[in-house]
Design a protein around this motif. Sequence first.
Motif, PDB file in Angstrom:
ATOM      1  N   LEU A   1     -10.908  -1.451  -1.194  1.00  0.00           N
ATOM      2  CA  LEU A   1     -11.143  -0.953   0.160  1.00  0.00           C
ATOM      3  C   LEU A   1     -12.360  -1.608   0.818  1.00  0.00           C
ATOM      4  N   ASN A   2     -13.339  -1.982   0.007  1.00  0.00           N
ATOM      5  CA  ASN A   2     -14.562  -2.578   0.533  1.00  0.00           C
ATOM      6  C   ASN A   2     -14.411  -4.052   0.907  1.00  0.00           C
ATOM      7  N   LYS A   3     -13.285  -4.626   0.539  1.00  0.00           N
ATOM      8  CA  LYS A   3     -13.032  -6.013   0.930  1.00  0.00           C
ATOM      9  C   LYS A   3     -12.770  -6.085   2.432  1.00  0.00           C
ATOM     10  N   LYS A   4     -13.156  -7.183   3.034  1.00  0.00           N
ATOM     11  CA  LYS A   4     -12.904  -7.364   4.465  1.00  0.00           C
ATOM     12  C   LYS A   4     -11.424  -7.224   4.760  1.00  0.00           C
ATOM     13  N   SER A   5     -10.611  -7.765   3.888  1.00  0.00           N
ATOM     14  CA  SER A   5      -9.159  -7.587   3.972  1.00  0.00           C
ATOM     15  C   SER A   5      -8.596  -7.625   2.559  1.00  0.00           C
ATOM     16  N   ILE A   6      -7.602  -6.802   2.312  1.00  0.00           N
ATOM     17  CA  ILE A   6      -6.973  -6.761   0.992  1.00  0.00           C
ATOM     18  C   ILE A   6      -6.092  -7.979   0.792  1.00  0.00           C
ATOM     19  N   TYR A   7      -5.411  -8.386   1.855  1.00  0.00           N
ATOM     20  CA  TYR A   7      -4.469  -9.507   1.786  1.00  0.00           C
ATOM     21  C   TYR A   7      -5.073 -10.765   2.416  1.00  0.00           C
ATOM     22  N   TYR A   8      -4.766 -11.904   1.812  1.00  0.00           N
ATOM     23  CA  TYR A   8      -5.340 -13.174   2.255  1.00  0.00           C
ATOM     24  C   TYR A   8      -4.482 -13.911   3.278  1.00  0.00           C
ATOM     25  N   THR A   9      -3.178 -13.711   3.222  1.00  0.00           N
ATOM     26  CA  THR A   9      -2.293 -14.405   4.155  1.00  0.00           C
ATOM     27  C   THR A   9      -2.039 -13.538   5.381  1.00  0.00           C
ATOM     28  N   TYR A  10      -1.910 -14.185   6.509  1.00  0.00           N
ATOM     29  CA  TYR A  10      -1.627 -13.434   7.743  1.00  0.00           C
ATOM     30  C   TYR A  10      -0.296 -12.696   7.603  1.00  0.00           C
ATOM     31  N   GLU A  11       0.675 -13.373   6.966  1.00  0.00           N
ATOM     32  CA  GLU A  11       2.017 -12.810   6.853  1.00  0.00           C
ATOM     33  C   GLU A  11       1.999 -11.434   6.173  1.00  0.00           C
ATOM     34  N   LEU A  12       1.298 -11.328   5.052  1.00  0.00           N
ATOM     35  CA  LEU A  12       1.287 -10.059   4.325  1.00  0.00           C
ATOM     36  C   LEU A  12       0.216  -9.104   4.847  1.00  0.00           C
ATOM     37  N   TYR A  13      -0.852  -9.663   5.400  1.00  0.00           N
ATOM     38  CA  TYR A  13      -1.879  -8.823   6.018  1.00  0.00           C
ATOM     39  C   TYR A  13      -1.264  -7.998   7.150  1.00  0.00           C
ATOM     40  N   SER A  14      -0.520  -8.661   8.013  1.00  0.00           N
ATOM     41  CA  SER A  14       0.064  -7.981   9.173  1.00  0.00           C
ATOM     42  C   SER A  14       1.101  -6.945   8.765  1.00  0.00           C
ATOM     43  N   LYS A  15       1.710  -7.128   7.611  1.00  0.00           N
ATOM     44  CA  LYS A  15       2.769  -6.225   7.167  1.00  0.00           C
ATOM     45  C   LYS A  15       2.254  -5.056   6.323  1.00  0.00           C
ATOM     46  N   TYR A  16       1.223  -5.307   5.509  1.00  0.00           N
ATOM     47  CA  TYR A  16       0.833  -4.312   4.509  1.00  0.00           C
ATOM     48  C   TYR A  16      -0.587  -3.756   4.607  1.00  0.00           C
ATOM     49  N   GLU A  17      -1.482  -4.437   5.307  1.00  0.00           N
ATOM     50  CA  GLU A  17      -2.904  -4.075   5.249  1.00  0.00           C
ATOM     51  C   GLU A  17      -3.184  -2.614   5.604  1.00  0.00           C
ATOM     52  N   ILE A  18      -2.689  -2.166   6.727  1.00  0.00           N
ATOM     53  CA  ILE A  18      -2.989  -0.801   7.175  1.00  0.00           C
ATOM     54  C   ILE A  18      -2.409   0.236   6.205  1.00  0.00           C
ATOM     55  N   LYS A  19      -1.150   0.049   5.825  1.00  0.00           N
ATOM     56  CA  LYS A  19      -0.518   0.997   4.903  1.00  0.00           C
ATOM     57  C   LYS A  19      -1.219   0.994   3.548  1.00  0.00           C
ATOM     58  N   ALA A  20      -1.665  -0.178   3.103  1.00  0.00           N
ATOM     59  CA  ALA A  20      -2.359  -0.275   1.822  1.00  0.00           C
ATOM     60  C   ALA A  20      -3.654   0.528   1.839  1.00  0.00           C
ATOM     61  N   ARG A  21      -4.396   0.440   2.925  1.00  0.00           N
ATOM     62  CA  ARG A  21      -5.663   1.169   3.024  1.00  0.00           C
ATOM     63  C   ARG A  21      -5.421   2.680   3.050  1.00  0.00           C
ATOM     64  N   TYR A  22      -4.403   3.107   3.728  1.00  0.00           N
ATOM     65  CA  TYR A  22      -4.068   4.535   3.729  1.00  0.00           C
ATOM     66  C   TYR A  22      -3.675   5.004   2.324  1.00  0.00           C
ATOM     67  N   ASN A  23      -2.906   4.184   1.620  1.00  0.00           N
ATOM     68  CA  ASN A  23      -2.475   4.534   0.267  1.00  0.00           C
ATOM     69  C   ASN A  23      -3.655   4.600  -0.701  1.00  0.00           C
ATOM     70  N   LEU A  24      -4.555   3.646  -0.606  1.00  0.00           N
ATOM     71  CA  LEU A  24      -5.727   3.642  -1.485  1.00  0.00           C
ATOM     72  C   LEU A  24      -6.596   4.867  -1.243  1.00  0.00           C
ATOM     73  N   GLU A  25      -6.785   5.216   0.020  1.00  0.00           N
ATOM     74  CA  GLU A  25      -7.569   6.399   0.360  1.00  0.00           C
ATOM     75  C   GLU A  25      -6.875   7.677  -0.143  1.00  0.00           C
ATOM     76  N   TYR A  26      -5.554   7.685  -0.042  1.00  0.00           N
ATOM     77  CA  TYR A  26      -4.775   8.822  -0.544  1.00  0.00           C
ATOM     78  C   TYR A  26      -4.975   8.990  -2.052  1.00  0.00           C
ATOM     79  N   GLU A  27      -4.918   7.877  -2.781  1.00  0.00           N
ATOM     80  CA  GLU A  27      -5.064   7.967  -4.234  1.00  0.00           C
ATOM     81  C   GLU A  27      -6.472   8.398  -4.639  1.00  0.00           C
ATOM     82  N   ILE A  28      -7.471   7.880  -3.940  1.00  0.00           N
ATOM     83  CA  ILE A  28      -8.855   8.272  -4.225  1.00  0.00           C
ATOM     84  C   ILE A  28      -9.019   9.780  -4.024  1.00  0.00           C
ATOM     85  N   HIS A  29      -8.483  10.281  -2.919  1.00  0.00           N
ATOM     86  CA  HIS A  29      -8.562  11.719  -2.640  1.00  0.00           C
ATOM     87  C   HIS A  29      -7.839  12.505  -3.729  1.00  0.00           C
TER      88      HIS A  29
END
Length: 207
Positions: free
Chosen positions: A176-204
């Motif tokens: 979560l502390n990384k500037k972006s989880i995904y390095y490619t624009y293709e996967l960043y645009s598709k997964y970044e937001i959902k990934a951050r929500y999922n990680l926060e969900y698991e931490i909680h």
Amino acid sequence: MKVIKYLYKSLNKYQISSKQVEVIIQDLIDRYNEKNRIYHNLDHIENMFDVLLKYKTKIKNFESVLYACCFHDVIYDTKCNNNEEKSSKYAIVLLKKIGIDSDTINNTKNLILATKNHTLLNNNFDEKIFIDSDLTILGAKRSRYIKYMKAVRKEYSWVSLNDYSKSRIKVLKKLLNKKSIYYTYELYSKYEIKARYNLEYEIHHLE
């Protein structure tokens, strides 16, 4: 499975017998079917390969990406912290015996090692898309992500819940502390937001 079919086809280009190829692939299948693997199994590498296939035309050395996909978790023991190093050595020894060129072997090794911390070693598209493909599960639908959460926990069932939670939260927060989880624009645009929500969900869930 597509990834096994591609591997079989690739290995058959070299000066080894069909029997040798079958032995290599059967050993790979047996390893990924080990009882301790709830998530890090054949389904995982197949899902990775599905992503990689979509970007095949942009990948410079698809053969090394294929090999890295197949062998990056070939050694998997949750009680060890050097699985990536062991997996890369397994791949190097095997690929050298087959007679694969040194550049492809070195690329394969580097890709496997890059999955240890999911950080870039060479900063090229092959490496970026490979690392991203390993992390697409983080941006999955919540129901699938929960199954992933439970699967990883089962792989570490020997660890107490308290210790597991502390270690897992540390890993998740690092992502979560990384500037972006995904390095490619293709996967960043598709997964970044959902990934951050999922990680926060698991931490909680773990706190």
